[in-house]
Scaffold this motif. Structure first.
Motif, PDB file in Angstrom:
ATOM      1  N   LYS A 169       0.864  -1.262  -0.052  1.00  0.00           N
ATOM      2  CA  LYS A 169      -0.061   0.056   0.097  1.00  0.00           C
ATOM      3  C   LYS A 169       0.902   1.265   0.102  1.00  0.00           C
ATOM      4  N   VAL A 170       0.529   2.235  -0.931  1.00  0.00           N
ATOM      5  CA  VAL A 170       1.201   3.622  -0.651  1.00  0.00           C
ATOM      6  C   VAL A 170       0.189   4.549  -0.186  1.00  0.00           C
ATOM      7  N   SER A 171       0.239   5.015   0.829  1.00  0.00           N
ATOM      8  CA  SER A 171      -0.679   5.845   1.505  1.00  0.00           C
ATOM      9  C   SER A 171      -0.723   7.506   0.957  1.00  0.00           C
ATOM     10  N   LYS A 172      -1.796   7.986   0.804  1.00  0.00           N
ATOM     11  CA  LYS A 172      -1.920   9.517   0.174  1.00  0.00           C
ATOM     12  C   LYS A 172      -0.994  10.339   0.569  1.00  0.00           C
ATOM     13  N   ASP A 173      -0.604  10.331   2.043  1.00  0.00           N
ATOM     14  CA  ASP A 173       0.227  11.508   2.759  1.00  0.00           C
ATOM     15  C   ASP A 173       1.535  10.976   2.835  1.00  0.00           C
ATOM     16  N   VAL A 174       1.983  10.054   2.362  1.00  0.00           N
ATOM     17  CA  VAL A 174       3.361   9.593   2.617  1.00  0.00           C
ATOM     18  C   VAL A 174       4.381  10.378   2.118  1.00  0.00           C
ATOM     19  N   PHE A 175       4.118  10.774   0.665  1.00  0.00           N
ATOM     20  CA  PHE A 175       5.160  11.751   0.122  1.00  0.00           C
ATOM     21  C   PHE A 175       5.068  13.090   0.415  1.00  0.00           C
ATOM     22  N   ASN A 176       4.104  13.685   1.493  1.00  0.00           N
ATOM     23  CA  ASN A 176       3.840  14.945   1.443  1.00  0.00           C
ATOM     24  C   ASN A 176       5.122  15.808   1.753  1.00  0.00           C
ATOM     25  N   GLY A 177       5.411  16.876   1.122  1.00  0.00           N
ATOM     26  CA  GLY A 177       6.384  17.842   1.395  1.00  0.00           C
ATOM     27  C   GLY A 177       7.609  17.476   0.725  1.00  0.00           C
ATOM     28  N   LEU A 178       7.884  16.169   0.084  1.00  0.00           N
ATOM     29  CA  LEU A 178       9.013  15.886  -0.516  1.00  0.00           C
ATOM     30  C   LEU A 178       9.397  16.684  -2.050  1.00  0.00           C
TER      31      LEU A 178
END
Length: 364
Positions: A169-178
């Protein structure tokens, strides 16, 4: 010797070969040889010694420390060692038995540029494990036991290699701010199309994404529009439908080899106007994909090991002159049940020469 996989800059002339570790600056002709090693960021005027003072004597037991590079690989370590020099820029912990990254494991490593954790047994990462790593640009954490993308990744991160884990699973917020991230390698995980939450890649400006050796049955439709390279080889994709590629107009290298593709809908490739390299080998195509003559910059097409039985005189090249901007220098058609002696020579009139075309006998 232990840093050969890291600093050897392993590269190949084959298309789609991954670049070696830490070689993002290798393509810049203005960068000196020392800077192009990729270990350190390129200089901005001040000497490295002025930026990173030297701390003699701080080196974990059994490790090798030199020039801000700390090698602790292949030592059977079960946890991250202590007493790193604060000026450490590259930390190599690959090929150990580490199972967990704790809150203070990287405390004080504010100058760390690259962290290598490949081939351990990591299944748990504290939410604040990476908090001290304000300058981390490269994180290699492949071949572990992770079931999710680690939360709170450093915002400075440029490259993430997290393939061969157990991520579903790749969650919606996991890459936030990158906002600096431009390369993600996440193949070899049991990811299905439903495993990507809507908006999981929102805000990312990636150039390179690989989701090979997963369980995809179609081209994901919510990937970054900025992609130049998209690699989806070794999945279970069965068809390329008309709007599958509509977001990816900047892609110039597309890997779809080793899937189950039987059909490519007419017009679907037209959404890739600057495509230069297309891999469709080891699929179940019965004909050359429609639309190739309209791709003005296409130079390499891999179609070997399919079920192609006929090749038309206009399957590859446009009718008339002045339409195609770049000649083919690689078309592979071997291992197809096509009677190659019946193919008209004019079929490849827009190739550089005969050596650019690879035919071969078909064996059932």
């Amino acid at each position: 010797m232990l840093l050969v996989p890291l600093l050897g800059l392993v590269n190949s002339n084959l298309p789609f070969a991954q670049k070696g570790f830490l070689d993002f600056s290798m393509d810049d002709p203005t960068v000196s040889e020392e800077e192009a090693s990729g270990i350190f960021p390129t200089s901005g005027g001040a000497e490295a010694e002025d930026i990173f003072p030297f701390y003699p004597g701080l080196c974990p037991f059994g490790c090798h420390c030199n020039l801000r590079v700390v090698q602790c690989s292949d030592l059977g370590l079960k946890e991250v060692p202590k007493e790193f020099s604060p000026d450490t820029s590259l930390l190599d912990l690959q090929n150990n038995q580490i199972t967990e990254l704790r809150k203070d494991d990287f405390k004080g490593l504010h100058h760390l540029y690259a962290l290598v954790l490949v081939n351990n047994k990591i299944s748990k990462i504290h939410p604040k494990a990476f908090s001290p790593l304000h300058k981390l640009q490269k994180l290699y954490i492949s071949k572990n036991n992770l079931v999710e993308i680690p939360p709170n990744l450093p915002r400075s991160l440029v490259e993430l290699r997290i393939h061969d884990n157990k991520i579903k699973k790749v969650s919606k917020d996991v890459f936030n701010g990158l906002n600096n991230m431009n390369c993600i390698e996440m193949g070899g995980n049991p990811l299905e199309n439903s495993g990507f939450e809507p908006g999981a890649f929102d805000g990312l400006k990636l150039n390179y994404l690989r989701i090979s050796e997963a369980k995809l049955t179609g081209v994901p439709k919510d990937l970054p529009e900025t992609l130049n390279e998209l690699h989806l080889d070794h999945n279970k994709i069965q068809a390329i439908e008309l709007e599958d590629l509509i977001r990816y107009s900047k892609v110039y290298r597309l890997g779809l080899g080793h899937n189950n593709i039987r059909m490519i809908e007419n017009g679907s490739l037209a959404f890739l106007p600057i495509l230069r390299e297309l891999h469709l080998d080891n699929n179940k195509l019965s004909r050359v994909p429609p639309g190739l003559p309209g791709l003005k910059f296409l130079q390499v097409v891999y179609l070997h090991s399919n079920n192609i039985t006929h090749i038309g005189v206009n399957d590859f090249c446009p009718v008339g002159f002045g339409v195609k901007r770049a000649s083919y220098h690689g078309i592979s058609l071997f291992a197809n049940p096509v009677p190659y002696w019946e193919v008209q020579p004019a079929t490849f009139r827009c190739a550089t020469d005969r050596l650019a075309i690879q035919f071969g006998n078909y064996k059932k």
